[in-house]
Design a protein around this motif. Sequence first.
Motif, short mmCIF file in Angstrom:
data_model
loop_
_atom_site.label_atom_id
_atom_site.label_comp_id
_atom_site.label_asym_id
_atom_site.label_seq_id
_atom_site.Cartn_x
_atom_site.Cartn_y
_atom_site.Cartn_z
N GLY A 118 14.95 17.50 43.24
CA GLY A 118 14.25 16.86 42.14
C GLY A 118 13.11 17.66 41.58
O GLY A 118 12.53 17.30 40.55
N LYS A 119 12.76 18.77 42.24
CA LYS A 119 11.65 19.59 41.76
C LYS A 119 12.10 20.96 41.26
O LYS A 119 11.40 21.61 40.49
N ILE A 120 13.25 21.42 41.76
CA ILE A 120 13.68 22.80 41.48
C ILE A 120 15.13 22.77 41.02
O ILE A 120 15.96 22.07 41.59
N SER A 121 15.43 23.55 39.97
CA SER A 121 16.76 23.49 39.39
C SER A 121 17.61 24.73 39.62
O SER A 121 18.80 24.71 39.37
N ASN A 122 17.03 25.84 40.10
CA ASN A 122 17.83 27.04 40.34
C ASN A 122 17.13 27.93 41.37
O ASN A 122 15.94 27.74 41.66
N VAL B 68 16.00 31.01 41.46
CA VAL B 68 14.82 31.77 41.04
C VAL B 68 13.60 30.86 40.97
O VAL B 68 12.52 31.19 41.47
N SER B 69 13.78 29.70 40.37
CA SER B 69 12.70 28.72 40.30
C SER B 69 12.24 28.32 41.69
O SER B 69 11.05 28.16 41.95
N ALA B 70 13.21 28.17 42.61
CA ALA B 70 12.88 27.78 43.98
C ALA B 70 11.97 28.80 44.64
O ALA B 70 10.92 28.46 45.19
N VAL B 71 12.38 30.04 44.60
CA VAL B 71 11.62 31.09 45.28
C VAL B 71 10.20 31.21 44.70
O VAL B 71 9.22 31.27 45.43
N LEU B 72 10.11 31.21 43.39
CA LEU B 72 8.80 31.37 42.76
C LEU B 72 7.89 30.18 43.03
O LEU B 72 6.70 30.33 43.29
N ARG B 73 8.46 28.99 42.97
CA ARG B 73 7.62 27.81 43.16
C ARG B 73 7.16 27.68 44.60
O ARG B 73 6.01 27.35 44.87
N PHE C 128 19.08 37.07 39.82
CA PHE C 128 20.06 36.24 40.54
C PHE C 128 19.88 34.81 40.09
O PHE C 128 18.77 34.30 40.05
N GLY C 129 20.94 34.14 39.72
CA GLY C 129 20.81 32.76 39.26
C GLY C 129 22.05 31.97 39.51
O GLY C 129 22.83 32.26 40.39
N VAL C 130 22.26 30.97 38.68
CA VAL C 130 23.38 30.07 38.86
C VAL C 130 24.14 29.94 37.57
O VAL C 130 23.64 30.21 36.49
N SER C 131 25.38 29.51 37.68
CA SER C 131 26.20 29.28 36.50
C SER C 131 25.62 28.14 35.69
O SER C 131 25.07 27.18 36.23
N PRO D 49 23.60 22.96 35.89
CA PRO D 49 22.26 23.00 35.32
C PRO D 49 21.24 22.17 36.06
O PRO D 49 20.06 22.41 35.96
N ARG D 50 21.69 21.16 36.81
CA ARG D 50 20.73 20.25 37.44
C ARG D 50 20.88 20.30 38.95
O ARG D 50 21.96 20.22 39.49
N PHE D 51 19.74 20.39 39.63
CA PHE D 51 19.74 20.48 41.09
C PHE D 51 20.41 19.27 41.72
O PHE D 51 21.30 19.39 42.54
N GLY D 52 19.98 18.09 41.34
CA GLY D 52 20.43 16.89 42.02
C GLY D 52 21.89 16.55 41.79
O GLY D 52 22.52 15.88 42.59
N GLU D 53 22.46 17.00 40.65
CA GLU D 53 23.81 16.58 40.31
C GLU D 53 24.87 17.39 41.04
O GLU D 53 25.91 16.87 41.41
N HIS D 54 24.65 18.69 41.20
CA HIS D 54 25.71 19.54 41.72
C HIS D 54 25.34 20.25 43.02
O HIS D 54 26.22 20.69 43.73
#
Length: 359
Positions: free
Chosen positions: A217-221, A223-228, A334-337, A341-346
């Motif tokens: 619910g806070k991070i979507s990919n 790269v965002s995870a590592v930086l946050r 490095f990222g995701v397809s 697009p949403r962390f919680g959905e997939h």
Amino acid sequence: MSGGYYSKCSCSRPVEWVKGKTVGSGSFGSVHLAMNKATGGLFVVKSAESDSGLQFLESEAEILESLDSPHVVKCIGKEMCGGKKLNLFIEYMAGGSLADVTQQFGGKLDEMVIRLYTREILLGLKYLHENGIVHSDLKCRNVLLSSSGDVKLADFGCSKRVKKHPNPIPLAGVAGSPLWMAPETLRNQGGLDCASDIWSLGCTIIEMATGNLPWAGKISNPVSAVLRIACSEDRPNFPSHFSQEGLDFLEKCLERDPRKRWKAEELLHHPFVNPESEEFAASSPASVLDRSIFPETDYSDESDEEDETPLRSPVPKPTTNRFFPFSILCENKFGVSEQHPRFGEHWSTSEEWITVRTS
């Protein structure tokens, strides 16, 4: 490395054995159920053939053969096949992992059970830390249960020896699963320390209590995870239904300053895992409305939209290769397809998050 078995392994080594069905896989290779033909006993065999897989499986074997604790999975032995394949024999835990148990019992665990499991995990961490070992990849999938409820730490491929040890393992690089990693570990700051395992324990408790990955619910990919995780002052959402003791315990585990984070031995005296402890009485809020004692924490499940747009980039979809340079994440390569697009959905399971293991 020569073939044969470790003499220090605590279980009877299988002389003749047969491989059964696949029960798991990892960045090193495959995991199969196996049977000792002489006794009919069951055990698990972890196999690796690639150079990188051999490296991490050999490291795990070296760690396990030196340990003897009821809170750590036991090594039965190992064998080399033709110098190119390593089989590591480990005791079989019929209950599966904490991740399996959580899914099988409604998607999340009752706090009473979490308290019991957390205490057992802490006893394992205390033993490791007293022996100069950092697990480095603590999460529900790497904690196993027996059919009788015994809890044991497993998967030591990322583990390191630290400080005063005659045979230290080099600390260069980053190892573990990003969403469970401590901020200082992701920054690769000051080397590996036992405090990083305590942060991972906090994330594991959230995983048990919510059935979601930490930071859901806070991070979507990635790269965002590592930086946050590494660079912000944020922490994963705490379970809103947790008791005061549970929230305070998480505060102690998820302290961003590793110097202030409680040690395993200290946490074993916390009332969350030790109801007879009186240490909590002096600081416990009088009611749920007394929030001044706890630092401001966002317990909502809303995602932070600010992190998504600037950090999303047109990068390739991750491959099944779990070994990659940590610098790729830091350089935003490095990222995701865009199909996810949403962390919680997939990204509902840890299988879609890579395990970082670099040297």
